[in-house]
Scaffold this active site. Structure first.
Site, mmCIF file in Angstrom:
data_model
loop_
_atom_site.group_PDB
_atom_site.id
_atom_site.type_symbol
_atom_site.label_atom_id
_atom_site.label_comp_id
_atom_site.label_asym_id
_atom_site.label_seq_id
_atom_site.Cartn_x
_atom_site.Cartn_y
_atom_site.Cartn_z
ATOM 1 N N ASP A 20 -6.317 68.718 -11.310
ATOM 2 C CA ASP A 20 -7.086 67.663 -10.638
ATOM 3 C C ASP A 20 -8.400 67.359 -11.354
ATOM 4 O O ASP A 20 -9.392 66.991 -10.731
ATOM 5 C CB ASP A 20 -7.381 68.043 -9.167
ATOM 6 C CG ASP A 20 -6.123 68.438 -8.437
ATOM 7 O OD1 ASP A 20 -5.111 67.751 -8.625
ATOM 8 O OD2 ASP A 20 -6.149 69.450 -7.704
ATOM 9 N N LYS A 23 -7.091 63.882 -15.203
ATOM 10 C CA LYS A 23 -6.291 63.603 -16.406
ATOM 11 C C LYS A 23 -5.685 62.212 -16.350
ATOM 12 O O LYS A 23 -5.559 61.537 -17.366
ATOM 13 C CB LYS A 23 -5.162 64.636 -16.554
ATOM 14 C CG LYS A 23 -5.665 66.033 -16.842
ATOM 15 C CD LYS A 23 -4.527 67.030 -16.934
ATOM 16 C CE LYS A 23 -3.813 67.257 -15.625
ATOM 17 N NZ LYS A 23 -4.606 67.868 -14.565
ATOM 18 N N GLY A 47 0.307 64.690 -9.200
ATOM 19 C CA GLY A 47 0.224 63.423 -8.461
ATOM 20 C C GLY A 47 -0.942 62.590 -8.946
ATOM 21 O O GLY A 47 -2.042 63.108 -9.126
ATOM 22 N N HIS A 48 -0.676 61.314 -9.242
ATOM 23 C CA HIS A 48 -1.745 60.399 -9.643
ATOM 24 C C HIS A 48 -1.678 59.197 -8.741
ATOM 25 O O HIS A 48 -0.604 58.616 -8.565
ATOM 26 C CB HIS A 48 -1.543 59.876 -11.064
ATOM 27 C CG HIS A 48 -1.598 60.931 -12.113
ATOM 28 N ND1 HIS A 48 -2.603 61.859 -12.170
ATOM 29 C CD2 HIS A 48 -0.781 61.194 -13.149
ATOM 30 C CE1 HIS A 48 -2.391 62.646 -13.197
ATOM 31 N NE2 HIS A 48 -1.293 62.270 -13.801
ATOM 32 N N THR A 135 2.936 73.564 -3.861
ATOM 33 C CA THR A 135 3.036 72.186 -3.378
ATOM 34 C C THR A 135 4.351 71.961 -2.627
ATOM 35 O O THR A 135 4.564 70.879 -2.088
ATOM 36 C CB THR A 135 2.973 71.193 -4.551
ATOM 37 O OG1 THR A 135 4.060 71.477 -5.441
ATOM 38 C CG2 THR A 135 1.659 71.298 -5.305
ATOM 39 N N GLN A 228 -1.338 69.803 -14.172
ATOM 40 C CA GLN A 228 -2.097 70.965 -13.664
ATOM 41 C C GLN A 228 -3.213 71.315 -14.656
ATOM 42 O O GLN A 228 -3.705 70.417 -15.324
ATOM 43 C CB GLN A 228 -1.164 72.163 -13.396
ATOM 44 C CG GLN A 228 -0.211 71.944 -12.228
ATOM 45 C CD GLN A 228 1.063 71.231 -12.631
ATOM 46 O OE1 GLN A 228 1.690 71.592 -13.598
ATOM 47 N NE2 GLN A 228 1.464 70.221 -11.880
#
Ligand code: IMP
Length: 429
Positions: A20, A23, A47-48, A135, A228
């Protein structure tokens, strides 16, 4: 600041803390300069949030570079692919005028995450005494299937009968394991469910290593995107509170099928403070009021699970460690603007353990749990930085903060992000 740190035809972008780091934003900015973008590890645990018109979409499996409509996006052999999630995202994007088909390739050597891996992930977390706080996307069980040599690869699904036979074996194994974990074996699901979208695989199957090598030989530029972060790497992170893949830059070669000498530069993405989601130690954690304040300022909630991220001061021990493990050539520093209102800022410059200073980043989570960070306090700048586009636009104290981080990391800062928009970035020639 040294932007040549981003140079060469093949660049790796790697997270240098606990994930987080931002990136997605850095890849989005650098994507304009490249032709091919490939992910090398992880899966739908990443997740983006991306913006398509006035819509926000969270992408877990399709690389966010897909929004650059002239780029080819690849998922390398090191990525674990949740096909249902992948095709959901493909369809969702196509429905909004961004059709990924024809521009996206999934490596034939990549392993597939099936519903039974997710069932195992949930059951293992439920049964564990020391929970990892995963997750729940089936990542650990899918990599276990891979190293246990019972995985199902994209190539297997190109032949339906072979695919079904491999999936049936996987389900039989998962049923036994679910029973051992005290869960209902029926949660493993059926071959029919697992194969529901397998017929769509031929449209995206690719030989990623060959494609990247051919692209580089033809003068194309390539970005290899990590998911990650370094401290979540299965070998170099805070084991066992880690993800199940190698997140570090060395994995970029293995996870895409190219040789390590092909890589020219490694950009480490570093947040101006520290966050962590999931269980495991965070030495520089804020006290609760500050934790809440920075979480709100930085929007620190997981894109995959919505969980609040724990927040803390910048930890130079982690970042210097990441600089070494990844062989960084430059840093992309993100979220500087989140610190804009703070009167003072602390930087952890070292760790003490049992009265001894100068501790390196330890090998065990239990030692990291016990270290005492050694802090240096610097004045804040209490001025908005969101409109800065050149270094000289930044307040003097913000520049001093960056100089100190650069010195502690032993790596030049090549890019600074001061907001969520693509334009909110400082990159100087
Ligand atoms: P898993 O990858 O789902 O097995 O989760 C293992 C650990 O990695 C947990 O602490 C997760 O919170 C963390 N993790 C996995 N993916 C991400 C990510 O994209 N960002 C931050 N943490 C992550």
């Amino acid at each position: 600041m040294n932007t040549s740190a981003l140079g060469g035809a093949c660049t790796v972008v790697v997270g240098c803390q606990w994930g987080d780091e931002g990136k997605g934003k850095v890849v989005d900015v650098l994507a304009s300069d490249v032709d091919l973008i490939a992910r090398y590890q992880g899966g739908a645990n990443a997740g983006h949030t991306v913006h398509v018109g006035d819509q926000h979409i969270v992408l877990h499996q399709v690389p966010s570079g897909i929004l650059h409509r002239d780029k080819r996006c690849l998922l390398g052999n090191g990525v674990v692919i949740d096909l249902a999630q992948f095709f959901d995202e493909v369809d969702h994007l196509a429905g909004r005028g961004v059709n990924p088909l024809g521009r996206i390739g999934v490596c034939t050597r990549a392993h597939v995450v099936f519903p039974y891996h997710m069932a195992l992930d949930h059951a293992a977390e439920k049964a564990a005494t020391a929970k990892i706080g995963t997750t729940g996307r089936g990542i650990g069980p899918a990599y276990e299937s891979k190293t246990g040599r019972r995985g199902v690869r994209i190539a297997d699904l190109l032949d339906t009968r072979r695919g079904e036979a491999r999936v049936a074996q996987g389900i039989a194994w998962a049923r036994d394991r679910l029973r051992q974990l005290g869960a209902d074996p029926a949660l493993a699901g059926t071959v029919g469910d697992a194969m529901a979208v397998a017929h769509r695989v031929p449209a995206v199957a690719a030989d990623v290593g060959t494609e990247i090598s051919a692209g580089l030989a033809a003068g194309k530029r390539v970005l290899l995107e990590g998911a990650q972060g370094t401290a979540l790497d299965v070998d170099h992170g805070t084991y066992p509170f880690v993800t199940s893949s190698n997140t570090t830059a060395g994995a970029a070669a293995v996870g895409t099928g190219i040789g390590p000498t092909t890589i020219d530069s490694v950009v480490g993405v570093v947040k101006a403070y520290t966050t962590r989601v999931g269980n495991g130690p965070l030495p520089t954690a804020f006290d609760p009021p500050m934790d809440e304040r920075v979480r709100q300022l930085g929007g620190e909630f997981g894109a995959t699970t919505g969980r609040p991220r724990r927040c803390g001061w910048f930890d130079a021990v982690v970042v210097a460690y990441a600089a070494r493990v990844n062989g960084l050539t430059g840093i992309a520093l993100t979220k500087l603007d989140v610190l804009d209102t703070l009167p003072e800022i602390r930087i952890a410059t070292g760790y003490r353990l049992g009265g001894r200073g100068g501790m390196p980043f330890p090998a065990t989570a239990s030692e990291l749990e016990r270290v005492e960070p050694v802090y240096e306090t610097v004045p804040g700048w209490q001025t908005p930085t969101t409109e800065a586009r050149r270094l000289r636009d930044l307040p003097r104290n913000a520049r001093a903060y960056l100089d100190r981080l650069e010195e502690l990391a032993g790596t030049p800062i090549a890019m600074i992000s001061v907001g969520t928009r693509r334009s909110q970035v400082i990159r100087e020639p």
